[in-house]
Design an enzyme around this catalytic site. Structure first.
Site, short mmCIF file in Angstrom:
data_model
loop_
_atom_site.label_atom_id
_atom_site.label_comp_id
_atom_site.label_asym_id
_atom_site.label_seq_id
_atom_site.Cartn_x
_atom_site.Cartn_y
_atom_site.Cartn_z
N GLU A 101 0.84 -1.20 0.00
CA GLU A 101 0.00 0.00 0.00
C GLU A 101 0.87 1.25 0.00
O GLU A 101 0.54 2.25 -0.65
CB GLU A 101 -0.93 0.00 1.21
CG GLU A 101 -1.97 -1.11 1.16
CD GLU A 101 -2.79 -1.18 2.43
OE1 GLU A 101 -4.02 -1.01 2.33
OE2 GLU A 101 -2.22 -1.41 3.52
N TYR A 134 -18.18 24.92 -0.19
CA TYR A 134 -17.84 23.50 -0.34
C TYR A 134 -16.53 23.33 -1.08
O TYR A 134 -15.82 22.35 -0.87
CB TYR A 134 -18.97 22.69 -0.96
CG TYR A 134 -19.50 23.18 -2.28
CD1 TYR A 134 -18.84 22.93 -3.46
CD2 TYR A 134 -20.69 23.89 -2.33
CE1 TYR A 134 -19.33 23.37 -4.67
CE2 TYR A 134 -21.19 24.34 -3.53
CZ TYR A 134 -20.51 24.08 -4.70
OH TYR A 134 -21.00 24.54 -5.90
N ILE A 182 -7.12 4.02 8.19
CA ILE A 182 -8.06 5.00 7.65
C ILE A 182 -8.82 5.71 8.77
O ILE A 182 -9.31 6.82 8.57
CB ILE A 182 -9.00 4.38 6.60
CG1 ILE A 182 -9.77 3.18 7.13
CG2 ILE A 182 -8.23 4.03 5.34
CD1 ILE A 182 -10.78 2.59 6.14
N GLU A 183 -8.87 5.10 9.96
CA GLU A 183 -9.45 5.80 11.10
C GLU A 183 -8.64 7.05 11.43
O GLU A 183 -9.22 8.11 11.73
CB GLU A 183 -9.48 4.87 12.33
CG GLU A 183 -10.41 3.69 12.20
CD GLU A 183 -9.80 2.46 11.56
OE1 GLU A 183 -10.38 1.37 11.70
OE2 GLU A 183 -8.74 2.55 10.88
N LYS A 200 -12.24 2.26 1.07
CA LYS A 200 -11.11 1.66 0.36
C LYS A 200 -11.64 0.59 -0.59
O LYS A 200 -11.82 -0.55 -0.20
CB LYS A 200 -10.14 1.01 1.35
CG LYS A 200 -9.06 1.89 1.89
CD LYS A 200 -8.25 1.15 2.94
CE LYS A 200 -6.92 0.72 2.45
NZ LYS A 200 -6.04 0.27 3.55
#
Length: 126
Positions: free
Chosen positions: A26, A58, A77-78, A104
């Site tokens: 990764e 935005y 990813i947290e 993901k």
């Protein structure tokens, strides 16, 4: 207002390519990530006045998300989602709460279809 209710600015399916993750593949090869975001902002003044000065852009929210995503590699990813939430709260005092989902699609697990994801619900710290 109770957290996670009321007006919101929504950005969905924001696609990024990055090197976040636990595994060396990764870090070397990278992968796609998709982010869904809801930001609790009182939009009544913007609706009444039709002026940008009474809302959060935005486009500016997207810029903070992109800069944070690209800024520092995370293993989880947290942690990535946490960093994005912290950056948004720091950048925009009008945001009262955030719901963020980091997906993901090519998570390194043996799935034929689908994606791995996490979702955080955070209210602005007091």
């Amino acid at each position: 207002m109770a957290p996670f209710t009321g007006d919101r600015i929504i950005l969905n399916d924001l696609g990024f390519y990055g090197y976040h993750g636990l595994f060396s593949e990764e870090e070397k090869l990278g992968q796609r990530f998709v982010i869904d975001l809801q930001c609790g902002v009182d939009l009544s003044a913007a609706g009444n006045t039709d002026t940008i000065g009474h809302t959060v852009s935005y486009a500016d929210i997207y810029d903070v998300v992109r800069e944070t995503f690209e800024g520092r590699r995370t293993r989880l990813i947290e942690a990535l989602a946490h960093n994005i939430v912290a950056a948004l709260f720091e950048a925009f005092s009008d945001i009262e709460w955030i719901i963020i989902r980091v997906r993901k699609p090519e998570a390194p697990i043996a799935m034929v279809r689908g994606e791995a994801a996490i979702e955080l619900h955070r209210a602005r710290p007091a």
